[in-house]
Design an enzyme around this catalytic site. Sequence first.
Site, PDB file in Angstrom:
ATOM      1  NE  ARG A 154      17.907 -35.744  -7.665  1.00 57.72           N
ATOM      2  CZ  ARG A 154      18.402 -36.972  -7.547  1.00 57.72           C
ATOM      3  NH1 ARG A 154      18.799 -37.401  -6.378  1.00 57.72           N
ATOM      4  NH2 ARG A 154      18.464 -37.759  -8.592  1.00 57.72           N
ATOM      5  CE  LYS A 203      12.924 -13.426  -9.558  1.00 56.69           C
ATOM      6  NZ  LYS A 203      12.587 -12.270 -10.413  1.00 56.69           N
ATOM      7  CD  GLU A 259      18.331  -3.890  -9.964  1.00 59.51           C
ATOM      8  OE1 GLU A 259      17.127  -3.638  -9.764  1.00 59.51           O
ATOM      9  OE2 GLU A 259      18.720  -4.747 -10.787  1.00 59.51           O
ATOM     10  CE  LYS A 283      15.102  -9.593  -4.385  1.00 59.95           C
ATOM     11  NZ  LYS A 283      16.084  -9.752  -5.410  1.00 59.95           N
ATOM     12  CD  GLU A 314       9.067 -12.635 -11.104  1.00 56.81           C
ATOM     13  OE1 GLU A 314      10.154 -12.440 -10.549  1.00 56.81           O
ATOM     14  OE2 GLU A 314       8.916 -12.589 -12.330  1.00 56.81           O
ATOM     15  NE  ARG A 347      11.688 -12.379  -6.321  1.00 58.62           N
ATOM     16  CZ  ARG A 347      12.590 -13.166  -5.774  1.00 58.62           C
ATOM     17  NH1 ARG A 347      12.207 -14.209  -5.069  1.00 58.62           N
ATOM     18  NH2 ARG A 347      13.877 -12.923  -5.927  1.00 58.62           N
ATOM     19  CG  ASN A 402      11.010  -8.896 -12.649  1.00 58.79           C
ATOM     20  OD1 ASN A 402      12.141  -9.054 -12.195  1.00 58.79           O
ATOM     21  ND2 ASN A 402      10.080  -9.831 -12.584  1.00 58.79           N
ATOM     22  CG  HIS A 407      14.638  -6.008 -14.176  1.00 59.72           C
ATOM     23  ND1 HIS A 407      14.424  -4.830 -13.503  1.00 59.72           N
ATOM     24  CD2 HIS A 407      15.636  -6.633 -13.495  1.00 59.72           C
ATOM     25  CE1 HIS A 407      15.230  -4.760 -12.462  1.00 59.72           C
ATOM     26  NE2 HIS A 407      15.978  -5.830 -12.434  1.00 59.72           N
ATOM     27  CG  HIS A 454      16.375  -9.037 -18.457  1.00 64.78           C
ATOM     28  ND1 HIS A 454      15.506  -9.860 -17.788  1.00 64.78           N
ATOM     29  CD2 HIS A 454      17.202  -8.545 -17.506  1.00 64.78           C
ATOM     30  CE1 HIS A 454      15.802  -9.869 -16.498  1.00 64.78           C
ATOM     31  NE2 HIS A 454      16.818  -9.064 -16.303  1.00 64.78           N
ATOM     32  CG  HIS A 480      21.375  -6.426 -14.219  1.00 66.07           C
ATOM     33  ND1 HIS A 480      20.476  -6.992 -15.094  1.00 66.07           N
ATOM     34  CD2 HIS A 480      20.681  -6.215 -13.063  1.00 66.07           C
ATOM     35  CE1 HIS A 480      19.307  -7.116 -14.496  1.00 66.07           C
ATOM     36  NE2 HIS A 480      19.402  -6.662 -13.256  1.00 66.07           N
TER      37      HIS A 480
END
Length: 358
Positions: free
Chosen positions: A118, A140, A182, A224, A234, A238, A242, A245, A249, A262
């Site tokens: 956990r 993330k 980026e 960032k 997010e 935030r 993206n 993205h 993606h 990426h």
Amino acid sequence: MQTLQVDVGHTRYPITIGSGLLSNRELLESQVAADDCLIVTNTTVAHLYLPNLRASLAKRRVAECILPDGEQHKTLQTAGWVFDALVANKLNRDATVLALGGGVIGDIAGFASACYQRGIGYVQVPTTLLAQVDSSVGGKTGVNHPAGKNLIGAFYQPLAVICDTDTLATLPDRVLRAGLAEVIKYGCVWDPLLFDWLDRNMAKLLARDADALTYAIARSCEIKATVVAQDEREHNLRAILNFGHTFGHAIEAATAYDTYLHGEAVALGMLIAADLSHRLGLTKAPVKERLRDILRQAGLPTTPPRIGAERALELMRMDKKVLAGALRLVLLEKIGRVIVTSEYPQTTLDATLTEYFS
Ligand code: NAD
Ligand code: GLY
């Protein structure tokens, strides 16, 4: 050596940026408190930097987990191999995982750390430009699913981020360029001065000028950290990170995660998002052209693959930015300013997807 802080309220941690950090025993001793560690890396990076990192952790008991290289291996299966290594080495919650590699390793190792018992502590040791400017910061973590990128994951902040800029010397040109995508993104969504600086300094960055790379990393991490501090999970702000993205993606998933890096997919996605913004009357044609020009300067692709408009939309609808059935997109107003919206005519999105993907 520069140090920035990320403060998300419930935790704060340092980002250290500089040369020779992997061999800096004092730094590693201070940032890795645990007696037991597991270094997670891949076959490429292990060969280059694992001995160095191990030597700097000589006072710790260090186990290792070496994964295959590539985005196509960012899966539940490889995350399972990290769990296997943690169990086989009898590591408990007081152990620390070190993620030594690019964004793929950082995301897998971070995700495994979030889940194992956990949650155990992990330190990001990013070795690609993309990981140093983006993926190692902000918590993330996750893995891909054949149906969509990063569909399985957790928000889980690291204990520290250690960016040794010397590691960028061994990056293939293509991987360096993918990282620049980026940095260009931060210029688009937040900092027009950074965008101008990139325009003037692209040749230096491509030539791996140490000062230029360090500036790009530090400024990106600053942006960032500022964004993540305001909206870790997010809920709103935030989402601007993206930009490009959702389209990117879809390109990565449609090409089985083995064709585009990426950053390359994000570069293509930013162009498509800018074009859609122009069609919607949100931005002017020269803004779109400035973006295309800087991506070209960075040697990034500007022609998307013909994955089919319907397939693209299907993959985009799996995106985590779908809320209450509506697909939210990050659209460009001007360099340095974007909006996040689901208020646009579907016909305009369809026409854009047809133009680029069919
Ligand atoms: P990557 O991790 O696949 O690294 C690219 C290539 O460079 C790999 O072959 C790797 O082995 C190699 N490599 C790494 N370091 C090297 C070095 N110093 N010298 C030589 N080769 C080296 O890709 P990436 O571009 O670093 O990261 C992309 C991943 O990051 C994607 O999965 C993306 O989804 C993820 N990402 C996550 C976040 C986040 O916030 N968590 C943000 C952006 C991207
Ligand atoms: N790379 C986008 C984010 O971290 O939010």
